[in-house]
Write a protein that holds these residues in place. Sequence first.
Motif, PDB file in Angstrom:
ATOM      1  N   VAL A   7       0.845  -1.196   0.000  1.00 20.78           N
ATOM      2  CA  VAL A   7       0.000   0.000   0.000  1.00 20.78           C
ATOM      3  C   VAL A   7       0.880   1.247   0.000  1.00 20.78           C
ATOM      4  CG1 VAL A   7      -1.757   1.284   1.303  1.00 20.78           C
ATOM      5  CG2 VAL A   7      -1.835  -1.222   1.212  1.00 20.78           C
ATOM      6  N   TYR A   8       2.039   1.127   0.626  1.00 23.99           N
ATOM      7  CA  TYR A   8       2.969   2.253   0.786  1.00 23.99           C
ATOM      8  C   TYR A   8       4.355   1.776   0.368  1.00 23.99           C
ATOM      9  CZ  TYR A   8       5.773   5.809   3.274  1.00 23.99           C
ATOM     10  OH  TYR A   8       6.673   6.793   3.610  1.00 23.99           O
ATOM     11  N   LEU A   9       5.008   2.543  -0.526  1.00 21.96           N
ATOM     12  CA  LEU A   9       6.360   2.199  -0.962  1.00 21.96           C
ATOM     13  C   LEU A   9       7.201   3.468  -1.079  1.00 21.96           C
ATOM     14  CD1 LEU A   9       8.429   0.116  -1.998  1.00 21.96           C
ATOM     15  CD2 LEU A   9       7.514   0.504  -4.301  1.00 21.96           C
ATOM     16  N   ARG A  10       8.286   3.507  -0.318  1.00 22.85           N
ATOM     17  CA  ARG A  10       9.240   4.623  -0.413  1.00 22.85           C
ATOM     18  C   ARG A  10      10.619   4.068  -0.719  1.00 22.85           C
ATOM     19  NH1 ARG A  10       9.238   6.137   4.351  1.00 22.85           N
ATOM     20  NH2 ARG A  10      11.356   5.728   5.079  1.00 22.85           N
ATOM     21  N   LEU A  11      11.188   4.514  -1.833  1.00 21.06           N
ATOM     22  CA  LEU A  11      12.537   4.107  -2.246  1.00 21.06           C
ATOM     23  C   LEU A  11      13.336   5.363  -2.570  1.00 21.06           C
ATOM     24  CD1 LEU A  11      11.600   1.159  -4.658  1.00 21.06           C
ATOM     25  CD2 LEU A  11      12.437   0.957  -2.305  1.00 21.06           C
ATOM     26  N   SER A  12      13.710   6.104  -1.546  1.00 21.47           N
ATOM     27  CA  SER A  12      14.402   7.376  -1.750  1.00 21.47           C
ATOM     28  C   SER A  12      15.884   7.173  -2.057  1.00 21.47           C
ATOM     29  CB  SER A  12      14.275   8.251  -0.492  1.00 21.47           C
ATOM     30  OG  SER A  12      12.921   8.485  -0.186  1.00 21.47           O
ATOM     31  N   LYS A  13      16.408   8.077  -2.879  1.00 24.00           N
ATOM     32  CA  LYS A  13      17.841   8.101  -3.209  1.00 24.00           C
ATOM     33  C   LYS A  13      18.303   6.800  -3.885  1.00 24.00           C
ATOM     34  CE  LYS A  13      19.368  11.425   0.305  1.00 24.00           C
ATOM     35  NZ  LYS A  13      18.100  11.759   0.950  1.00 24.00           N
ATOM     36  N   GLY A  14      17.439   6.228  -4.716  1.00 22.11           N
ATOM     37  CA  GLY A  14      17.818   5.019  -5.457  1.00 22.11           C
ATOM     38  C   GLY A  14      18.580   5.390  -6.715  1.00 22.11           C
ATOM     39  N   ARG A  15      19.802   5.845  -6.538  1.00 23.75           N
ATOM     40  CA  ARG A  15      20.553   6.417  -7.663  1.00 23.75           C
ATOM     41  C   ARG A  15      21.142   5.371  -8.587  1.00 23.75           C
ATOM     42  NH1 ARG A  15      23.027  10.662  -3.325  1.00 23.75           N
ATOM     43  NH2 ARG A  15      21.171  11.985  -3.209  1.00 23.75           N
ATOM     44  N   ASP A  16      21.145   4.101  -8.156  1.00 26.21           N
ATOM     45  CA  ASP A  16      21.632   3.031  -9.030  1.00 26.21           C
ATOM     46  C   ASP A  16      20.498   2.261  -9.701  1.00 26.21           C
ATOM     47  OD1 ASP A  16      24.321   3.545  -8.758  1.00 26.21           O
ATOM     48  OD2 ASP A  16      24.563   2.230  -7.022  1.00 26.21           O
ATOM     49  N   PHE A  17      19.276   2.677  -9.469  1.00 25.33           N
ATOM     50  CA  PHE A  17      18.175   2.119 -10.238  1.00 25.33           C
ATOM     51  C   PHE A  17      18.237   2.695 -11.651  1.00 25.33           C
ATOM     52  CE2 PHE A  17      15.566   2.164  -6.062  1.00 25.33           C
ATOM     53  CZ  PHE A  17      16.082   0.929  -5.689  1.00 25.33           C
ATOM     54  N   SER A  18      18.166   1.851 -12.652  1.00 29.48           N
ATOM     55  CA  SER A  18      18.168   2.345 -14.026  1.00 29.48           C
ATOM     56  C   SER A  18      16.736   2.633 -14.474  1.00 29.48           C
ATOM     57  CB  SER A  18      18.802   1.322 -14.962  1.00 29.48           C
ATOM     58  OG  SER A  18      17.950   0.194 -15.123  1.00 29.48           O
ATOM     59  N   SER A  19      16.602   3.435 -15.522  1.00 32.74           N
ATOM     60  CA  SER A  19      15.267   3.714 -16.051  1.00 32.74           C
ATOM     61  C   SER A  19      14.621   2.429 -16.567  1.00 32.74           C
ATOM     62  CB  SER A  19      15.343   4.774 -17.154  1.00 32.74           C
ATOM     63  OG  SER A  19      16.233   4.378 -18.171  1.00 32.74           O
ATOM     64  N   ASP A  20      15.412   1.556 -17.199  1.00 36.57           N
ATOM     65  CA  ASP A  20      14.866   0.278 -17.682  1.00 36.57           C
ATOM     66  C   ASP A  20      14.401  -0.598 -16.518  1.00 36.57           C
ATOM     67  OD1 ASP A  20      15.299   0.962 -20.314  1.00 36.57           O
ATOM     68  OD2 ASP A  20      17.185  -0.138 -20.484  1.00 36.57           O
ATOM     69  N   GLY A  21      15.204  -0.627 -15.449  1.00 32.99           N
ATOM     70  CA  GLY A  21      14.830  -1.425 -14.285  1.00 32.99           C
ATOM     71  C   GLY A  21      13.562  -0.917 -13.634  1.00 32.99           C
ATOM     72  N   LEU A  22      13.420   0.402 -13.543  1.00 32.45           N
ATOM     73  CA  LEU A  22      12.216   0.990 -12.955  1.00 32.45           C
ATOM     74  C   LEU A  22      10.995   0.724 -13.824  1.00 32.45           C
ATOM     75  CD1 LEU A  22      13.895   4.294 -11.829  1.00 32.45           C
ATOM     76  CD2 LEU A  22      12.698   2.742 -10.272  1.00 32.45           C
ATOM     77  N   SER A  23      11.147   0.887 -15.139  1.00 35.83           N
ATOM     78  CA  SER A  23      10.027   0.613 -16.042  1.00 35.83           C
ATOM     79  C   SER A  23       9.598  -0.849 -15.956  1.00 35.83           C
ATOM     80  CB  SER A  23      10.408   0.959 -17.485  1.00 35.83           C
ATOM     81  OG  SER A  23      10.369   2.356 -17.693  1.00 35.83           O
ATOM     82  N   SER A  24      10.576  -1.749 -15.903  1.00 35.17           N
ATOM     83  CA  SER A  24      10.266  -3.170 -15.781  1.00 35.17           C
ATOM     84  C   SER A  24       9.500  -3.460 -14.495  1.00 35.17           C
ATOM     85  CB  SER A  24      11.559  -3.989 -15.821  1.00 35.17           C
ATOM     86  OG  SER A  24      11.321  -5.352 -15.561  1.00 35.17           O
ATOM     87  N   PHE A  25       9.916  -2.815 -13.419  1.00 29.93           N
ATOM     88  CA  PHE A  25       9.225  -3.013 -12.144  1.00 29.93           C
ATOM     89  C   PHE A  25       7.757  -2.623 -12.260  1.00 29.93           C
ATOM     90  CE2 PHE A  25       7.817  -0.949  -8.149  1.00 29.93           C
ATOM     91  CZ  PHE A  25       7.711  -2.090  -7.368  1.00 29.93           C
ATOM     92  N   PHE A  26       7.490  -1.452 -12.822  1.00 32.87           N
ATOM     93  CA  PHE A  26       6.103  -0.994 -12.894  1.00 32.87           C
ATOM     94  C   PHE A  26       5.275  -1.793 -13.903  1.00 32.87           C
ATOM     95  CE2 PHE A  26       8.045   2.877 -11.065  1.00 32.87           C
ATOM     96  CZ  PHE A  26       7.294   2.908  -9.903  1.00 32.87           C
ATOM     97  N   LYS A  27       5.911  -2.325 -14.918  1.00 31.05           N
ATOM     98  CA  LYS A  27       5.184  -3.131 -15.895  1.00 31.05           C
ATOM     99  C   LYS A  27       4.828  -4.512 -15.362  1.00 31.05           C
ATOM    100  CE  LYS A  27       7.125  -1.043 -20.094  1.00 31.05           C
ATOM    101  NZ  LYS A  27       8.049  -1.252 -21.246  1.00 31.05           N
ATOM    102  N   GLU A  28       5.681  -5.072 -14.488  1.00 32.45           N
ATOM    103  CA  GLU A  28       5.525  -6.467 -14.099  1.00 32.45           C
ATOM    104  C   GLU A  28       5.069  -6.682 -12.660  1.00 32.45           C
ATOM    105  OE1 GLU A  28       9.144  -8.495 -15.075  1.00 32.45           O
ATOM    106  OE2 GLU A  28       9.238  -7.599 -17.077  1.00 32.45           O
TER     107      GLU A  28
END
Length: 219
Positions: free
Chosen positions: A70-91
Amino acid sequence: MLFSRGVKGLVDSHYLFLEEVELDGGEKEISDVGLEQLSRCKQLKHLGISFCECLTDQSLEYLKELKNLVYLRLSKGRDFSSDGLSSFFKEASLSKLRVLNLSECIEVNDQVVSDMLQACGSHLKELSLSWCDSITDTGLISIVDHCCNMENLDLSGIGSIYGECLLRVPEEMTKLKFLDLRLCRQILDNLIDDIVQRKKDLKIEQTCKNEYLFLMLCT
């Protein structure tokens, strides 16, 4: 890593019923190994991590296992890539997510925002994208288009948005109560004044000219 071993001990003892985890320590507090352990907590509803500097896209893969967030905070995730983030939200399964904070995740761009909002935009109530400076007005348009139930929106520090689409907020984001636009230097004062005049219940935080001057003198 000592902290990740501590997470393992916590999970080993409580993974069947653990619902909330807050990690607010120093920047070296947790690694991908720790997220792998937390992914065993299938009842987890609230996960807040203030310093994600040691986390990579592998952690996002582990987070896909958590289907009750219900709640997700991932602050200062500077090593997350845009592809990795997009994959997370898609899957990932994010139908229950109501609060999302990706402050200072510098690879959050317009495509990530689009994928995020396709996954959970219509039911998000709070969203923080402060200092995600790769977002442009294209991403901001997606937010206005998809976030009809948004109550709190933090866009502070995004210097590349002009915000013309925010003029649609009074009609299309009727539940919005708080909008943080501090240090959004391209957004004109008269645009903000227009929005406030037409949506009396909306509070907008902005940086005044004297604050800009002070910040410029200090840098």
